[in-house]
Design a protein around this motif. Structure first.
Motif, PDB file in Angstrom:
ATOM      1  N   UNK A 816       0.857  -1.262   0.021  1.00 29.48           N
ATOM      2  CA  UNK A 816       0.005  -0.032  -0.083  1.00 29.48           C
ATOM      3  C   UNK A 816       1.165   1.408   0.088  1.00 29.48           C
ATOM      4  N   UNK A 817       1.977   1.133   0.918  1.00 28.62           N
ATOM      5  CA  UNK A 817       2.783   2.374   0.992  1.00 28.62           C
ATOM      6  C   UNK A 817       3.443   2.658  -0.579  1.00 28.62           C
ATOM      7  N   UNK A 818       3.926   1.205  -0.856  1.00 30.26           N
ATOM      8  CA  UNK A 818       4.654   1.569  -2.232  1.00 30.26           C
ATOM      9  C   UNK A 818       3.828   1.875  -3.364  1.00 30.26           C
ATOM     10  N   UNK A 819       2.650   1.695  -3.435  1.00 30.26           N
ATOM     11  CA  UNK A 819       1.584   2.023  -4.304  1.00 30.26           C
ATOM     12  C   UNK A 819       1.658   3.401  -4.577  1.00 30.26           C
ATOM     13  N   UNK A 820       1.365   4.026  -3.470  1.00 29.12           N
ATOM     14  CA  UNK A 820       1.226   5.515  -3.585  1.00 29.12           C
ATOM     15  C   UNK A 820       2.621   6.270  -3.896  1.00 29.12           C
ATOM     16  N   UNK A 821       3.621   5.750  -3.649  1.00 30.91           N
ATOM     17  CA  UNK A 821       4.999   6.427  -3.862  1.00 30.91           C
ATOM     18  C   UNK A 821       5.066   6.127  -5.213  1.00 30.91           C
ATOM     19  N   UNK A 822       4.885   4.814  -5.739  1.00 31.69           N
ATOM     20  CA  UNK A 822       5.478   4.507  -7.147  1.00 31.69           C
ATOM     21  C   UNK A 822       4.449   5.289  -8.081  1.00 31.69           C
ATOM     22  N   UNK A 823       2.846   5.244  -7.923  1.00 33.44           N
ATOM     23  CA  UNK A 823       2.282   6.261  -8.660  1.00 33.44           C
ATOM     24  C   UNK A 823       2.597   7.849  -8.753  1.00 33.44           C
ATOM     25  N   UNK A 824       2.871   8.137  -7.891  1.00 33.13           N
ATOM     26  CA  UNK A 824       3.238   9.701  -7.552  1.00 33.13           C
ATOM     27  C   UNK A 824       4.485   9.832  -8.595  1.00 33.13           C
ATOM     28  N   UNK A 825       5.591   8.835  -8.137  1.00 29.87           N
ATOM     29  CA  UNK A 825       6.805   9.204  -8.854  1.00 29.87           C
ATOM     30  C   UNK A 825       6.967   8.759 -10.213  1.00 29.87           C
ATOM     31  N   UNK A 826       6.082   7.485 -10.620  1.00 31.15           N
ATOM     32  CA  UNK A 826       6.093   7.431 -12.093  1.00 31.15           C
ATOM     33  C   UNK A 826       5.706   8.569 -12.885  1.00 31.15           C
ATOM     34  N   UNK A 827       4.446   8.810 -12.372  1.00 28.69           N
ATOM     35  CA  UNK A 827       3.519   9.915 -13.208  1.00 28.69           C
ATOM     36  C   UNK A 827       4.417  11.110 -13.436  1.00 28.69           C
TER      37      UNK A 827
END
Lengths: 1009, 136
Positions: A816-827
């Protein structure tokens, strides 16, 4: 009453007068001193207490004021010997109203009227209270009591209006109208009627019950003489006859009106409708009330036999020709438009003749083709022609324009009309690029050539040929849309800025520029032009749509805040004060306005824009304070933790919405705030017509409000939810947090998922899929920001619930943590690397980046801050043992690192753009205007302007125009654009810097663990 | 298309293009027993203003039986002042900061038939403030 005998609220007037004088001249301190002195003499006087309360309220001391008012109220109720006059009560009323306690004022008046049941003045005050509360039934009862007391006509009418309000704006059934009719009828028998407005009300009651015959009888009887203006009377008569189905008589009446007022277009349509026995004019009038009536006249295909149809139409033609003969050179357009309409109706009936219709149009062109209103006048008639016929008509107009006039202003007017017709019939979009360029060149040359015509005009008067620059701008934007050559876009800007240099008051140019700058990403300039339009009062409701939607997704928070604040102030003030106007209408016996004012207030109350602003205002506050959790919590507390907004979200589906925005003033390429053709590929003429897709807009607004109004609550619950994470780990045997929080958050998440079109479980799969690269960002579609916010709240919920499939032990938590970080970072990485860097590019993705950083990223920042704070249970002192669960710490650490990294990428991009040398940017902008080929491509018009301004003929143009032309400098405009774009970027950078600072601090703190 | 009729609240919403004109005073609600004279740019130079003013004078003379018609105009609105002068109005007095507390207004008047000696239009020598204006 009392004051007539030199007493005010039982106190000698000479003692009260200085206090009122001080209040009127806003010397509140002095007023307070005087009233305090007076109170020491009359400590129990309700009037003195009310007066003091009024002064304190004006000084901003609301609580003291309220307590004084309550004290005064108590004295009134307790003490029978106290003087209970209207002056005291109305003073109390003013304060109670300003303190939003209307009910208490009403209560005072109710008590007083109970005590003095025959005091008319007090009863009027009570009626006024009910008007303010919109209690129509009580209004009616009070008015009847007054009527019984003194038998005056006005009180009867007050009662009747109150009844009508129950029917139109309340829950009253139409049967109530019978009661109203009965009341008036009885009064007429005994007293007759004496006011024209009273008669109008009487007739309207009958009309509302479809008793047209009765209404007509009254109108033609003795009472009819109350209406002194003949045509007013005839209009009512015509309408009643038509609604009663007596078309022949009605047509006669409308004919009479036209003889008196030959330029009355609406009347002509009624006349024609009656001749053709078509009731389209008369039905559905009350139900549909669009801001802009359709340009196209509603009419049915006639049911008449051919013979009857022919004879009626020939009568109409004959009559219209007579009118034309009578009006002579009187500027009356209606009789000529009438001829065209007759031919159009014939076409609709299948008995038309295109040539005749064309002939009538040409005749109209010959007489009125030079007028600015010509094109909009004839727009609806062109609909019956095929595209070929339209082109043929244009040619005929051109032919007939050659010899009509020798007056230069008229020749110019006609030429403009020809361009406008060309645009209207879609000819412009069929022209090849080179010819369209040629048209724009012609328009601008014509504008420059005709400037001398405006030599003697006042600087504030519109100049001849101003429309030409707007038309040329339209052509340029189409060229830009077709070719994607940004030079055309810059040329359009230059052209309009040039026009505003010559005369700075042309609002049409300002609005076009506002939209051009918005599209180009120079929103600060757009806002400047918006401000120069001096949008205030009702214009805020009808005109804010030009700028508000762009501002909502911009980093210009200070300006946005002003915009929202001013708009909400206007609306709230109006809603608060509109009842005063209604009462004024009652008092002035302007009864028709009573109903109108109440309906108008309701219309504004249901404004979609008002609802959006009421949600967006608090969200802006939440964005502005998100870098400090304590401040954010204070904002949330002031919003009652977002509970009311959740209610709004629940109700929005069933609320009726009104759309009061004036969309006609928008440019063709952005016909509504949701549409901007320039963002998509060129689709030719089919996309050009102005559309007003109300259903689409309505659905869009509802969904925005539904989603956005959940935000405050979800933010609040997320903060609460994440604050339990470390506490739970820490205090294994301690008290658990409120279990309702995760369950409420889950309910909201489920709703949020549903709004995004998925079940909760599927939505989780979607965000996980995108975050780990199995799905692309495209699945989010236009809801990207909402999706990422969803993942943020999902993570916060999971912190305390550990419930879903995400939570396979620590694996779920970490996903769940990773999901948020990764969405923000990738986009962000994707966008920053793909965004263009040229100053001339519109940076259409910038608003998304702004939203990403100021919404989901900010909310995630709050979750992290909350986690952090929970590890420091008392005070600011860091508790070393706080982070018991090292795996949690590592999630937070990873997240903070990731956010720092993400923000750094955005900041780097922003700094690169901002730090580019200004001259270089100016050069790039201007180079897009450089003429590449002879008589082709961008820059031709720009050249014309430059040549024109370099050889100004002072005597020909006059002082004023020459001076303004001399002040024109295209480099200044280019520099302004560059600065404008950089202002927006700088504001965004400032926001990113502040967030970056927050996360850097957290990073350092976590490193010490 | 032209139709002369009474102004109503909903007209405020379709009035934008007129309100946006910098010389138009954007009123909130068209109340008070007075009238405004506003018309869109598209419809200028058709003597519509003259027709409307004639109508107003006619009503005021024959129905309201008034002594004079008066109107307020921004002191900077030279085009309108010139037009009203052409229609027989004279500047009766200046009202200081009449418009939003900023700009002065000019009170212009035209005598009606009832004021035989034209007493109502003798210009005042000094300017007045808005709170000196008498409303009903």
């Amino acid at each position: 009453m009392a004051s007539k005998f030199g007493l005010a609220g039982g106190i000698p007037e000479r003692r009260v007068r200085p206090i009122w004088d001080a209040i009127d001249s806003r010397q509140f301190k002095n007023a307070l001193k005087l009233v305090t002195a007076l109170l020491s003499k009359f400590p129990n006087s309700p009037y003195c207490l009310a007066l003091k309360a009024l002064i304190l309220e004006r000084m901003g001391k609301s609580e003291e004021a309220l307590s004084l008012c309550l004290n005064a109220k108590e004295h009134l109720h307790k003490n029978d010997s106290v003087l209970m006059d209207d002056l005291t009560l109305s003073t109390l009323q003013i304060v109670f109203q300003r303190l939003d306690h209307l009910d208490m004022a009403t209560n005072c008046y109710e008590y007083a009227c109970g005590k003095f049941p025959s005091n008319l003045e007090l009863m009027m005050g009570l009626f006024n209270c009910y008007v303010r509360e919109y209690s129509f039934v009580k209004q009616q009862q009070t008015a009847i009591r007054m009527y019984k007391l003194v038998g005056e006509e006005r009180f009867l009418l007050w009662a009747v209006c109150s009844i009508q309000l129950q029917v139109f704006c309340g829950n009253g059934g139409e049967k109530l109208l019978v009661l109203a009719e009965g009341l008036v009828k009885k009064h007429v028998v005994s007293h007759s009627l004496h006011e024209p407005e009273a008669l109008m009300v009487y007739i309207s009651i009958l009309e509302q019950q479809a008793k047209y015959g009765d209404a007509l009888d009254i109108l033609s009887g003795k009472l009819g003489s109350l209406l002194l203006v003949e045509v007013d009377k005839l209009r009512i008569q015509g309408r009643l006859l038509a609604r009663a189905g007596d078309y022949a008589a009605a047509a006669n009446i409308f004919q009479k009106i036209l003889e008196l007022c030959p330029d009355d277009w609406e009347c002509f349509l009624h006349y024609l409708g009656c001749l053709l026995e078509d009731d389209s004019n008369w039905c559905n009038r009350a139900i549909t009330n669009p801001i802009y009536p359709s340009k196209f006249v509603e009419c049915k295909i006639s049911i008449l036999t051919d013979e009857v149809f022919d004879s009626r139409m020939s009568n109409a033609s004959e009559f219209v020709q007579k009118l034309q003969g009578n009006t002579g050179n009187n500027f009356a357009r209606c009789p000529y438009l009438a001829s065209i309409e007759i031919e159009r109706r014939k076409c609709l009936h299948g008995k038309g003749d295109d040539d005749k219709l064309m002939e009538a149009l040409i005749q109209y062109f010959v007489g009125f083709g030079h007028l600015a209103c010509f094109t909009s006048d004839i727009e609806m008639f062109l609909e019956v022609f095929t595209p070929d016929k339209k082109a043929e008509l244009l040619e005929k107009f051109k032919e007939s324009s050659v010899s009509i006039s020798a007056v230069p202003a008229k020749v110019l007017g006609q030429s403009i009309t020809l361009f406008k017709i060309q645009e209207l019939i879609g000819n412009m979009s069929k022209l090849p690029v080179v010819e369209l360029e040629g048209s724009a060149v012609q328009m601008v040359e014509m504008y420059c050539k005709n400037l001398p015509l405006s030599k003697d005009l006042d600087s504030q008067e519109s100049m001849h040929g101003e429309e030409l620059l707007s038309l040329a701008c339209n052509a340029f934007i189409q060229l830009f849309w077709r070719t994607r050559n940004v030079g055309y876009f810059v040329e359009a800007i230059m052209l309009l800025e040039f026009g505003l240099t010559i005369r700075r008051h042309v609002w049409q140019y300002k609005i076009s520029l506002l939209h051009l700058y918005s599209h180009l990403g120079a929103l600060s300039l757009a806002y400047e032009w918006f401000k120069s339009l001096d949008v205030k009062n009702i214009l805020m409701e009808t005109g804010s749509h030009h700028i508000l939607p762009q501002m909502l997704v911009s980093p210009l928070w200070v300006d946005l805040n002003n915009l929202l604040k001013d708009y909400l102030k206007f609306m709230d003030d109006h809603l608060r004060e509109s009842a005063d106007l209604t009462f004024l209408a009652y008092r002035h016996r302007n009864y028709s306005k009573v109903i109108e004012f109440v309906q108008f207030k309701e219309r504004l109350q249901h404004s979609n824009q008002y609802l959006v602003a009421r949600v967006e205002g608090p969200i802006l506050q939440l964005k502005q304070n998100a870098d400090n959790i304590e401040e954010e919590e204070a904002v949330l507390e002031s919003l009652k933790c977002g509970i009311h907004f959740v209610e709004l979200s629940n109700e929005i589906g069933s609320k009726s919405l009104t759309f009061n925005e004036d969309l006609q003033s928008r440019p063709w390429w952005a016909p509504t705030s949701e549409r901007n053709y320039l963002l998509g590929p060129y689709e030719g003429v089919s996309y050009c017509p102005r559309e007003n897709s109300m259903t689409e807009r309505e659905a869009n607004v509802r969904s925005i409000i539904e989603r956005k109004s959940l935000l405050p609550r979800m933010i609040y619950l997320s903060i609460q939810s994440s604050s339990t994470l470390l506490k739970e780990n820490l205090e294994v045997n301690g008290s658990r947090s409120d279990p309702k929080i995760p369950s409420e958050l889950k309910v909201l998440l489920e709703r949020y998922a549903k709004m995004l079109g998925y079940s909760f479980a599927d939505a989780i799969e979607v965000v996980l899929g995108v975050s780990n690269g199995l799905k692309s960002f495209e699945v989010f579609g236009s809801d990207l920001i909402d999706w990422i916010s969803f993942s943020v709240f999902l993570n916060a919920w999971n912190l305390s619930s550990h419930e879903i499939g995400l939570a396979n032990g620590d694996g779920g938590l970490s996903r769940a943590w990773h999901c948020v970080d990764s969405l923000l970072e990738k986009y962000v990485l994707g966008k920053v690397s793909s965004m263009e860097t040229l100053i001339t590019s519109p940076w259409v993705d910038l608003p998304i980046l702004v939203q990403l950083v100021t919404e989901p990223l900010a909310w995630h920042g709050l979750v992290i801050q909350s986690c952090f704070r929970s590890s420091l249970p008392s005070g600011k002192k860091k508790k070393k043992t706080g982070f018991a669960d090292q795996s949690c710490v590592s999630h937070i650490r990873d997240s903070v690192f990731s956010l720092c990294n993400t923000l750094e990428k955005v900041r780097k991009w922003l700094r690169e753009q901002i730090n580019r040398p200004e001259d270089e940017n100016v050069e790039t902008l201007l180079s897009s205007l450089q003429k590449k080929e002879h008589n082709e491509g961008t820059g031709q018009v720009f050249q014309i302007i430059e040549t024109f301004t370099s050889s100004i003929n002072d005597t020909e143009l006059g002082d004023r125009i020459s001076q303004s032309l001399k002040s024109w400098n295209h480099v200044d405009v280019a520099r302004k654009i560059v600065t404008g774009k950089c202002t927006v970027l700088s504001e965004f950078l400032r926001i990113c810097d502040s967030k970056s600072k927050l996360f850097q601090t957290l990073k350092q703190q976590i490193a010490q663990v | 298309m032209t139709t002369i009729r009474r102004f109503c609240c909903n007209d405020l919403l379709r009035f934008t293009s007129v309100n946006l004109d910098h010389l138009t005073e954007t009123f909130n609600i068209p109340w008070k027993p007075n009238h405004g004279l506003h018309y869109g740019k598209e419809y200028r130079r058709q003597q519509l203003a003259k027709k409307l003013m004639n109508l107003l004078e006619d009503f005021s003379d024959k129905i309201d039986k008034g002594y004079f018609v008066d109107l307020f105009v921004r002191a900077s609105n030279t085009p309108a002042i010139k037009m009203y002068e052409k229609l027989g109005y004279i500047i009766y007095r200046r009202v200081l900061r009449y418009y939003s507390g900023e700009e002065d207004g000019l009170d212009m008047r035209k005598a009606l038939s009832r004021d035989v000696e034209k007493k109502s239009i003798i210009p005042l020598k000094r300017p007045v403030t808005p709170d000196e204006l008498e409303y009903d």
